[in-house]
Scaffold this motif. Sequence first.
Motif, PDB file in Angstrom:
ATOM      1  N   VAL A 184       0.842  -1.206   0.000  1.00  0.00           N
ATOM      2  CA  VAL A 184       0.000   0.000   0.000  1.00  0.00           C
ATOM      3  C   VAL A 184       0.865   1.238   0.000  1.00  0.00           C
ATOM      4  O   VAL A 184       0.545   2.240  -0.649  1.00  0.00           O
ATOM      5  N   MET A 185       2.004   1.206   0.693  1.00  0.00           N
ATOM      6  CA  MET A 185       2.895   2.367   0.733  1.00  0.00           C
ATOM      7  C   MET A 185       3.535   2.632  -0.621  1.00  0.00           C
ATOM      8  O   MET A 185       3.773   3.775  -0.989  1.00  0.00           O
ATOM      9  N   VAL A 186       3.794   1.569  -1.391  1.00  0.00           N
ATOM     10  CA  VAL A 186       4.438   1.716  -2.694  1.00  0.00           C
ATOM     11  C   VAL A 186       3.452   2.282  -3.704  1.00  0.00           C
ATOM     12  O   VAL A 186       3.800   3.119  -4.524  1.00  0.00           O
ATOM     13  N   VAL A 187       2.230   1.842  -3.647  1.00  0.00           N
ATOM     14  CA  VAL A 187       1.230   2.257  -4.651  1.00  0.00           C
ATOM     15  C   VAL A 187       0.668   3.572  -4.298  1.00  0.00           C
ATOM     16  O   VAL A 187       0.718   4.466  -3.857  1.00  0.00           O
TER      17      VAL A 187
END
Length: 61
Positions: free
Chosen positions: A58-61
């Motif tokens: 979720v942090m990457v997207v």
Amino acid sequence: MLVFRWLVLLLLVGAAVTLAVYVGTRDRRWLRLTLLIAKWTVIAGLGFFGVLLLERLVMVV
């Protein structure tokens, strides 16, 4: 996250205690309980790492 950590820790301690009781008494039901607790420890650990993985995705997207 903290709940998963405590859950895994308590399950590991429970498995160690029941294994120690089995070694002391040689009663097979303690071994069976140890294996059951160990199984749920692995499941809880996989859940913990699954949550970590989802947080990272979720942090990457």
